[in-house]
Design a protein around this motif. Structure first.
Motif, PDB file in Angstrom:
ATOM      1  N   THR A   1       0.825  -1.211   0.000  1.00  0.00           N
ATOM      2  CA  THR A   1       0.000   0.000   0.000  1.00  0.00           C
ATOM      3  C   THR A   1       0.857   1.256   0.000  1.00  0.00           C
ATOM      4  O   THR A   1       0.574   2.223  -0.718  1.00  0.00           O
ATOM      5  CB  THR A   1      -0.927   0.007   1.224  1.00  0.00           C
ATOM      6  OG1 THR A   1      -1.749  -1.165   1.214  1.00  0.00           O
ATOM      7  CG2 THR A   1      -1.816   1.234   1.220  1.00  0.00           C
TER       8      THR A   1
ATOM      9  N   LYS B   1       1.254   4.119  -3.048  1.00  0.00           N
ATOM     10  CA  LYS B   1       0.949   5.523  -2.772  1.00  0.00           C
ATOM     11  C   LYS B   1       2.147   6.431  -2.995  1.00  0.00           C
ATOM     12  O   LYS B   1       2.021   7.512  -3.597  1.00  0.00           O
ATOM     13  CB  LYS B   1       0.461   5.676  -1.326  1.00  0.00           C
ATOM     14  CG  LYS B   1       0.135   7.108  -0.938  1.00  0.00           C
ATOM     15  CD  LYS B   1      -0.340   7.178   0.515  1.00  0.00           C
ATOM     16  CE  LYS B   1      -0.625   8.616   0.936  1.00  0.00           C
ATOM     17  NZ  LYS B   1      -1.075   8.698   2.345  1.00  0.00           N
ATOM     18  N   ASN B   2       3.337   6.033  -2.521  1.00  0.00           N
ATOM     19  CA  ASN B   2       4.501   6.917  -2.498  1.00  0.00           C
ATOM     20  C   ASN B   2       5.616   6.517  -3.447  1.00  0.00           C
ATOM     21  O   ASN B   2       6.585   7.257  -3.608  1.00  0.00           O
ATOM     22  CB  ASN B   2       5.069   6.991  -1.073  1.00  0.00           C
ATOM     23  CG  ASN B   2       4.045   7.452  -0.063  1.00  0.00           C
ATOM     24  OD1 ASN B   2       3.277   8.374  -0.320  1.00  0.00           O
ATOM     25  ND2 ASN B   2       4.010   6.798   1.091  1.00  0.00           N
TER      26      ASN B   2
END
Length: 210
Positions: free
Chosen positions: A162, A166-167
């Protein structure tokens, strides 16, 4: 002063010229400059696509350019047409570069698409994880690692799926982290090897006593 020399015109000098137009000094144009070439091809300097300055190369329409600048935000673009959103490369006033994108965000270089390279050199991340082999390094127990994996579904310190989605991933930090895990794994293997050798010695000693 303007002089006519054969088929050419000289501005600012009375000497000879082999050019149709020769200007000896600064040239200022209060308007667009359109230089037409063979088959209607042209270099167009002026308001290309609503920009403050541009150079276009097209047989029919100067709105299709290869180079232009935008006033807001401040950047220079190389583009197949006069649309900033389709810029092949954009160089911004703060030094950022966008390839395939006009929105580099917080990145110095932003690429919308794949990158091919023969070699990539990432500046070393400090500290480099050779500290794992120092005598004062505390190696996590396998029991604690198993408990962490059971609860979090990923290794300690390693970002989760996750977080990566996201990053993204910092290549320098991730390579250092993976090396750290490899070095820890090497220590676990060496410990297992020591235990196996010790057990073999004990077994051999017991067999000799029989």
């Amino acid at each position: 002063l303007v002089y006519s020399r054969g088929a050419g015109v000289i501005i600012g000098n009375s000497g000879a010229t082999n050019k149709y137009l020769q200007v000896n000094g600064p040239l200022t144009a209060n308007g667009n400059i359109n230089l037409a070439g063979a088959s209607g091809r042209r270099i167009y300097m002026g308001g290309v696509g609503g920009t403050t300055f541009g150079m276009a190369y097209d047989a029919a329409n100067p709105n299709y350019g290869i180079f232009y600048t935008e006033a807001t935000p401040d950047y220079v673009s190389i583009s197949p047409n006069g649309n900033a959103n389709n810029g092949v490369m954009n160089v911004f006033g703060d030094g950022k570069v966008g390839i395939g994108t006009s929105s580099p965000g917080s990145y110095t270089l932003a690429v919308e698409g794949k990158i091919g390279a023969r070699e990539v050199n990432v500046i070393a991340t400090n500290p480099w994880p050779d500290y794992v082999f120092e005598k004062n390094y505390t190696l996590p127990t396998l029991e604690s690692i198993k408990a962490y994996i059971d609860q979090n579904k990923h290794l300690p310190e390693v970002p989760s799926a996750t977080e990566v989605e996201k990053n993204g991933v910092n290549l320098g930090e991730m390579n250092a982290l993976l090396l750290k895990k490899i070095e820890e794994l090497t220590l676990y293997i060496l410990k297992q090897e020591e235990r196996a050798l010790e057990q073999e010695k004990r077994i051999s000693a017991l067999e000799e006593k029989k």
